[in-house]
Design an enzyme around this catalytic site. Structure first.
Site, short mmCIF file in Angstrom:
data_model
loop_
_atom_site.label_atom_id
_atom_site.label_comp_id
_atom_site.label_asym_id
_atom_site.label_seq_id
_atom_site.Cartn_x
_atom_site.Cartn_y
_atom_site.Cartn_z
N ASP A 134 0.78 -1.15 0.64
CA ASP A 134 0.14 -0.01 0.49
C ASP A 134 1.25 1.60 0.24
OD1 ASP A 134 0.72 0.10 2.39
OD2 ASP A 134 -0.74 -0.78 3.42
N ASP B 140 -7.87 -7.52 0.34
CA ASP B 140 -6.81 -7.36 1.72
C ASP B 140 -7.40 -7.45 2.86
OD1 ASP B 140 -5.15 -5.50 2.79
OD2 ASP B 140 -5.85 -5.00 1.31
N CYS C 110 -14.25 -28.48 6.57
CA CYS C 110 -12.54 -27.88 6.11
C CYS C 110 -11.21 -28.95 6.06
CB CYS C 110 -12.00 -26.83 6.99
SG CYS C 110 -10.65 -26.32 7.44
N CYS D 212 -8.10 -28.03 6.10
CA CYS D 212 -6.72 -27.55 5.67
C CYS D 212 -5.65 -28.94 7.31
CB CYS D 212 -7.31 -26.67 6.07
SG CYS D 212 -7.10 -26.38 8.66
N CYS E 271 -7.64 -28.72 11.00
CA CYS E 271 -8.26 -29.26 10.88
C CYS E 271 -8.38 -30.53 10.44
CB CYS E 271 -9.68 -28.66 10.31
SG CYS E 271 -10.17 -27.00 10.81
N HIS F 243 -5.98 -21.95 9.84
CA HIS F 243 -7.41 -22.44 9.57
C HIS F 243 -7.93 -20.67 8.90
CE1 HIS F 243 -10.95 -23.64 9.50
NE2 HIS F 243 -11.45 -22.94 10.01
#
Lengths: 391, 391
Positions: free
Chosen positions: B95, B272, B310, B312, B315, B341
């Site tokens: 930014d 973002d 999930c 991931c 998990c 997560h």
């Protein structure tokens, strides 16, 4: 399902008093001499099991004191024990909780029955006995467990209070027998604990009498708490000489790399300590040429790894300048990466020690290591045992 | 070495106003719509680049404000830019620093030349101009960069102060032109920024006039700072309708999953926000059936993953009970795993959105997602843009 057998220890090679070997546990083989990082609450502060494995960590120590208070052993047992709860599939060790009780609650009430202390979480009174320490550890389900011992501070510089130390030694022996008496699980190796404070004679006596109780593994407790390095060396030697040579020896709560090298030379097989991770969190980094303080301004622009000789994932990717920046900014990734590097350093040191023993070259290895480690000139006389408090 | 070409954008599919596409950057292809987590100081708080990649993160946003103040762009340039410094090999965005200046220093001094503010690190006065914002970002070397804009707070519930908003809009346009005028590198895509505060008319005008300046990419700034969700929807729509459809659109600093789904439907390509990581650090967890607060006592004994749907790494391995325990114990691994997560959740949401657009089924996907996400009944109306302060 056949019940897992008790862990057993085999010595593979001897080199002077040093030895390398293997502990066969229900969760894999542990190559010794080995170092276990401390997983205070079940995790090694901010690190995941995968990355521990990647830098060579074989096993971790979890604190019975902290886990008993929160979340409690019942919830952990409902997960199939610590391994299932924390997601670590290798060997695990738990302590008895005693060291934390005596260190964190100066007003704990000792008696022959056990010790009552105040929970720092909610102030309630909690009672830990030699029996409950083993029962809790059976529910936690680590592979290596220890009896409750009575801890006696060593007053620096003063002559040991022999009467008091002897009283603690006798109580520790009675507690060891009581703890052993309630052990039900056959798949956990229970360590007796050598005490004896600052007295060489009492250390030897404690070792011999703990061995006579029939334990198959021995921890040496109550060191790194005030004695000088020379005193410590004599106390460790006295204990080791009175222990059965075929049983594994675990030096609790120590220490710095120089402590490890010295103790391996004398025949210690197992270590645990918060040093590599706690030092890492505070920016203190172990390298092959000594320890460095990454907060020091001289590292500000250094576009080199923490340790040019290190092949860990941290040294492969990031510069001192970046890691110092993250540390100063307070990003949790700094604590994590510096802890990981320090563990990688410890793991390589132990691996090198094992190889040197196997090739009967440990003395030469240790001398070379010491010379190299002194190059940056960081003297460090502080190797007091660090309490794994939640702070 | 031939210089890398400027990133270019290709739209692959349209579905109503929504679109999916690709941004080709010198550091790889970015599939849009995309969400970038915030790497405030160069790292996504406690997370390593490898694990970000593993959960599907394509690119990260770093804060020019924080990096300019410490360690400074010269040190980063000496590392070959941000990619080399932080060890991230995919697309990066920076930014301008303006949002942090205006948000963190209430007494900053605005002028036509730029903005002077006090460094929170040492109190010294720092000056940021439209030119220096681009020059700093050229040294930082991200793939996507933005011009400096003048930020105008939207007073909740009040009618917009049109004179003041217009003055900011005009200044932002002049600053955009000045920033563009000093751009030297050809391999960075420079985003113009749409302002216009809480006025639909000024939003449309700002978009049209920023487009007329010839920018190839557009950010929508100044939202998530006080307006209601309905107002926000109208302001975003007004901006998007006046932007060239072939250019990528980046909605800065937002937001919650519902914000993302709504904005993708209107044709936003890039986001973002600190929400997934900041919420994770505080125990707020995104699941397919809504958001849950892991500190809640009802999760104490839950031996189930954070989100049963999930896949991931978190998990796959740990229960809510364990993660809650680590969170309560204050172990940094909790913040890390919950952030990871949450990012995995965001990445899957965006991937599903891209696929739905490609199969012309985005409206049905969004309706299904909203119904499922409401199941646990967590209402959340707070989607104020969170300032990425060092706190």
């Amino acid at each position: 399902m056949t019940p897992a057998a008790s862990p057993r220890f085999e010595i593979g090679a001897r080199d002077g008093a040093a030895r390398s070997g293997r502990v066969f546990t229900p969760h894999g083989v542990l190559e010794t001499p080995a170092f276990f990082p401390v997983a205070t609450f079940g995790a090694v502060r901010g690190l995941s099991p995968d990355e521990l494995t990647r830098v060579g960590v074989q096993g971790v120590l979890a604190n019975t004191y902290h886990l008993h208070l929160r979340p409690g052993e019942e919830l952990i047992a409902a997960h199939g024990g610590l391994h299932g709860f924390v997601g670590w599939s290798g060997p695990m060790l738990t302590d008895s909780g005693g060291f934390q009780v005596f260190s964190l609650d100066a007003f704990c009430r000792r008696s022959e029955a056990g010790v009552e202390f105040k929970s720092p979480l909610d102030g309630r009174a909690v009672f830990l006995s030699p029996e409950s320490a083993v029962e809790i550890q059976e529910k936690l389900g680590a592979d290596l467990i220890v009896v409750l011992d009575e801890f006696e501070e060593i007053a620096p510089g003063a002559a040991p209070d022999l009467a008091r130390t002897r009283a603690s030694l006798e109580r520790t022996l009675r507690w060891a027998e009581r703890g052993r008496g309630v052990q039900r699980r056959g798949d956990q190796l229970l360590f007796g604990i050598v005490q004896g404070g600052g007295s060489v004679e009492l250390r030897a006596e404690s070792a011999a009498r703990t061995a006579a109780l029939g334990f198959g593994a021995f921890a040496i407790g109550g060191l790194g708490v005030g004695e000088s390095p020379d005193e410590r060396a004599r106390l460790i030697a006295a204990a080791l000489e009175s222990l059965p040579p075929a049983a594994p020896r675990y030096l609790m709560g120590l220490g710095l790399p120089e402590d490890l090298v010295a103790a391996v030379a004398r025949g210690v097989d197992l270590f645990d300590c918060v040093v590599p991770t706690r030092h890492g969190r505070h920016g203190s980094v172990f390298t092959s040429r000594g320890r460095l303080n990454l907060r020091n301004a001289r590292h500000r622009d250094e576009r080199i790894p923490l340790d040019a000789d290190c092949v860990c994932p941290v040294c492969a990717r990031w510069t001192r300048a970046y890691l110092r920046h993250l540390l100063n900014a307070g990003d949790a990734l700094a604590a994590r990466l510096l802890s990981l590097h320090n563990l990688a350093y410890y793991m390589r040191l132990l691996r090198d020690a094992r190889e040197a023993i196997a090739t009967s070259s440990f003395a030469a290895f240790a001398a070379r290591w010491r010379a190299r480690y002194a190059e940056e000139g960081f003297a460090d006389s502080s190797s007091r045992r660090a309490v794994t408090s939640p702070a």
